[in-house]
Write a protein that holds these residues in place. Sequence first.
Motif, PDB file in Angstrom:
ATOM      1  N   THR A 176      26.734 -16.563   9.014  1.00 37.77           N
ATOM      2  CA  THR A 176      25.065 -16.729   9.076  1.00 37.77           C
ATOM      3  C   THR A 176      24.499 -17.641   9.626  1.00 37.77           C
ATOM      4  OG1 THR A 176      24.907 -14.982   7.781  1.00 37.77           O
ATOM      5  CG2 THR A 176      23.345 -16.439   7.752  1.00 37.77           C
ATOM      6  N   LYS A 177      25.288 -19.293   8.773  1.00 38.28           N
ATOM      7  CA  LYS A 177      24.721 -20.802   9.273  1.00 38.28           C
ATOM      8  C   LYS A 177      24.651 -20.529  11.069  1.00 38.28           C
ATOM      9  CE  LYS A 177      26.843 -22.547   5.112  1.00 38.28           C
ATOM     10  NZ  LYS A 177      27.571 -23.644   4.375  1.00 38.28           N
TER      11      LYS A 177
ATOM     12  N   VAL B 106      17.353 -12.486   9.843  1.00 35.27           N
ATOM     13  CA  VAL B 106      17.620 -12.350   7.913  1.00 35.27           C
ATOM     14  C   VAL B 106      15.964 -12.852   7.328  1.00 35.27           C
ATOM     15  CG1 VAL B 106      19.826 -13.433   8.903  1.00 35.27           C
ATOM     16  CG2 VAL B 106      17.995 -15.094   8.532  1.00 35.27           C
TER      17      VAL B 106
ATOM     18  N   LYS C 112      24.795 -18.525  13.534  1.00 32.13           N
ATOM     19  CA  LYS C 112      23.501 -17.353  13.585  1.00 32.13           C
ATOM     20  C   LYS C 112      21.950 -18.414  13.508  1.00 32.13           C
ATOM     21  CE  LYS C 112      22.656 -13.710  12.130  1.00 32.13           C
ATOM     22  NZ  LYS C 112      22.956 -12.258  11.492  1.00 32.13           N
ATOM     23  N   VAL C 113      21.492 -18.332  11.703  1.00 26.94           N
ATOM     24  CA  VAL C 113      20.124 -19.067  11.949  1.00 26.94           C
ATOM     25  C   VAL C 113      20.451 -20.493  13.092  1.00 26.94           C
ATOM     26  CG1 VAL C 113      19.276 -20.020   9.919  1.00 26.94           C
ATOM     27  CG2 VAL C 113      20.055 -18.139   9.451  1.00 26.94           C
TER      28      VAL C 113
ATOM     29  N   ALA D  68      16.564 -14.875  13.425  1.00 23.25           N
ATOM     30  CA  ALA D  68      17.950 -14.210  12.909  1.00 23.25           C
ATOM     31  C   ALA D  68      17.987 -13.805  12.310  1.00 23.25           C
ATOM     32  CB  ALA D  68      18.443 -15.629  12.265  1.00 23.25           C
TER      33      ALA D  68
ATOM     34  N   ILE E  39      26.792 -19.460   1.627  1.00 26.29           N
ATOM     35  CA  ILE E  39      26.389 -18.726   3.415  1.00 26.29           C
ATOM     36  C   ILE E  39      27.333 -18.707   3.808  1.00 26.29           C
ATOM     37  CG2 ILE E  39      24.674 -18.771   5.129  1.00 26.29           C
ATOM     38  CD1 ILE E  39      23.037 -18.415   2.420  1.00 26.29           C
ATOM     39  N   SER E  40      27.561 -17.951   4.284  1.00 32.94           N
ATOM     40  CA  SER E  40      28.458 -17.301   5.459  1.00 32.94           C
ATOM     41  C   SER E  40      28.139 -18.558   7.045  1.00 32.94           C
ATOM     42  CB  SER E  40      28.680 -16.117   6.007  1.00 32.94           C
ATOM     43  OG  SER E  40      27.747 -16.072   6.672  1.00 32.94           O
TER      44      SER E  40
ATOM     45  N   THR F 262      16.817 -17.263   3.654  1.00 34.38           N
ATOM     46  CA  THR F 262      18.391 -17.409   3.807  1.00 34.38           C
ATOM     47  C   THR F 262      18.132 -18.686   4.786  1.00 34.38           C
ATOM     48  OG1 THR F 262      19.092 -15.560   3.647  1.00 34.38           O
ATOM     49  CG2 THR F 262      20.126 -17.281   5.847  1.00 34.38           C
TER      50      THR F 262
END
Length: 349
Positions: free
Chosen positions: A33-34, A14, A36-37, A12, A29-30, A18
């Motif tokens: 980003t959530k 990160v 993507k992870v 990811a 956490i945006s 994260t």
Amino acid sequence: MNVTIKDVASLANVAPSTVSRVIADSPRISEATKQKVKQAMEQLGYHPNLNARNLASQSTQAIGLVMPSSKDVGFQNPFFPTVLQGISEGAQEKNYALHMTTGKSEEEILHAVVQMVQGKRVDGIVLLSSKVEDQVISYLIERSFPFVLIGKPYKDIEEITHVDNDNIRAMKEATAYLIGLGHKQIGFIGGSLELIVTSDRQDGYKKALAEAGIEARSEYIIHQKFLREGGQQAVRELMQLEHPPTALVVADDFMALGVLNTLDELGIRVPDDISIVGFNNVLLAEMSRPPLTSVDINIFELGYQASKNLIQMIENSNEPTKRLIISHRLVERLSCSQPSVEKSDKSND
């Protein structure tokens, strides 16, 4: 090969910290980003060790459900499977498990709740009914343990987060609907007066009659269990009156099913001889013969909002007390019509 947080972080792009925050659903956490992870976790087949995380955080990641007494309505009335679906969906969104308990008596239920709380089996509790004197509510308030009530508290209303309908208004509208059709002899069939929902719906019934200048007749008001058998017993009693009602508001569809069955046995036609309005709009209302006019109280939403707001309380000790009122609507079907002139004339003799 075991997939680790570092593997997810690398894919990811990160930091491992994260990834940990995403697993914990941190608000820092945006959403981008959530996502993507989470995509990286899914691609790698990574499943977080929730048990280890819960042990570290002193959380069970579970909420308790307290059903009404098993000897009464808990496992028979179709209201409960629907509200449980809503609770379950709200819990699953936050990866919370459900732990259900009940008992044959109020003492057994209280004992089960004490075990859940003191045994640290759950982080919070959803109560599925409200009574006039409720030992469970008193215990949970005393322990400062997070809980949400589906229904209206009898007391301490400003201190208890609860999810409810405006039952007084809803039953007032249901009764007014029958009055609008021309009915003046309207009966009320409800559950135990120990339940707040019964007293609220009875209040709404009486308010509608009063506003229409119709006297509330005590012999037209019957209380039974929220079961089909309760409806059967109640309507037999009403139909034996010298001047039986020309219409009924029934505070629960399961009871209304018993009413319809018994009227059919007695050769009393719905809606030609008597009109019926039910409450809750469960599936059997649509499937009954005739299909039952009923008040839809959004049962699923009651459960969903209860678990959602309980989890907010669990995760934020400063969450304010809330009173959440879920909307309702009258669903018209084929169980109501204008009163027959002959029956109305006899009742007014």
